[in-house]
Scaffold this active site. Sequence first.
Site, PDB file in Angstrom:
ATOM      1  N   TYR A 127       0.852  -1.187   0.000  1.00 37.53           N
ATOM      2  CA  TYR A 127       0.000   0.000   0.000  1.00 37.53           C
ATOM      3  C   TYR A 127       0.888   1.237   0.000  1.00 37.53           C
ATOM      4  CZ  TYR A 127      -3.717  -3.237   1.485  1.00 37.53           C
ATOM      5  OH  TYR A 127      -4.609  -4.278   1.573  1.00 37.53           O
ATOM      6  N   PRO A 137     -18.789   1.978  -3.339  1.00 42.93           N
ATOM      7  CA  PRO A 137     -19.167   1.532  -1.991  1.00 42.93           C
ATOM      8  C   PRO A 137     -20.660   1.667  -1.732  1.00 42.93           C
ATOM      9  CG  PRO A 137     -17.222   2.926  -1.913  1.00 42.93           C
ATOM     10  CD  PRO A 137     -17.766   3.017  -3.300  1.00 42.93           C
ATOM     11  N   GLY A 189     -18.375  -2.978  -0.814  1.00 39.00           N
ATOM     12  CA  GLY A 189     -18.688  -3.107  -2.225  1.00 39.00           C
ATOM     13  C   GLY A 189     -17.626  -2.698  -3.211  1.00 39.00           C
TER      14      GLY A 189
END
Length: 268
Positions: free
Chosen positions: A51, A203, A199
């Site tokens: 990340y 989202p 999701g």
Amino acid sequence: GEHTVNRLGFGAMRITGPGILGPPADRGEAIRVLRRAVELGVDFIDTADSYGADVSEELIAEALSPYPAGLVIATKGGLLRGGPGQWRPDGRPEHLRRACEGSLARLGLEQITLYQFHRPDPAVPFEDSVGELVALRDEGKIGHIGLSNVDLDQLERALALTPVASVQNRYNPSDQASDALVEAAGQHGFAFIPWAPVGGHQPGEGDALAVVAARHGVSPVQVALAWQLARSPQVLPIPGTSSVAHLEENVAAAGLVLDADDFARFAA
């Protein structure tokens, strides 16, 4: 393991730059998000060396070190970055060792409480990759071993080598493909950590989420998180954000109670 954490954690992927690469546009806000998460009672933070790359871990150390008692920082190794939005697996034992040692240095830790194999590498025998994490644990560099993006067969192969403390797979009301792993978490007593818990790229999208959200007067994202929390006591959602306001909204979802009619709308 021996650690107890609150069931709503924080995923520190989105405190980095666009495409999860480079520094955030607002470094100060990223630091505020991390500190506010801890203030709100979040005591499980999930990150990875990929990340940024490295950026998320560096920000966590800057914002939170010296770490408060009881805070669990989980990180991952096994993915390389080729550019924004690009991810390439590298499960070679030598890479995983370097990745783990790099995370230890960036986070300023002597031991990583939970270290997760980020993704199986089709070019490397799965048992070789997991075996290196076992060696790192035996050396004291890792407290507990986790897996990410695995199927049931890979979980069983890992369990033949070592106890597994967690599995982190994509899972949300509109993508329940990992149901078998959630059930396995209950059977074996490990945590199931859903990524993209609301999701993914959109989202909270989906008609069912919108209907239930309107019924309760909350956001679709809060409904998705409440569904996760109620799905199984083994589920530990880690919603991520780069905004303090969104963080506070996510944490508030822990107080939302859904009923049987709500759950029926999300039946797979």
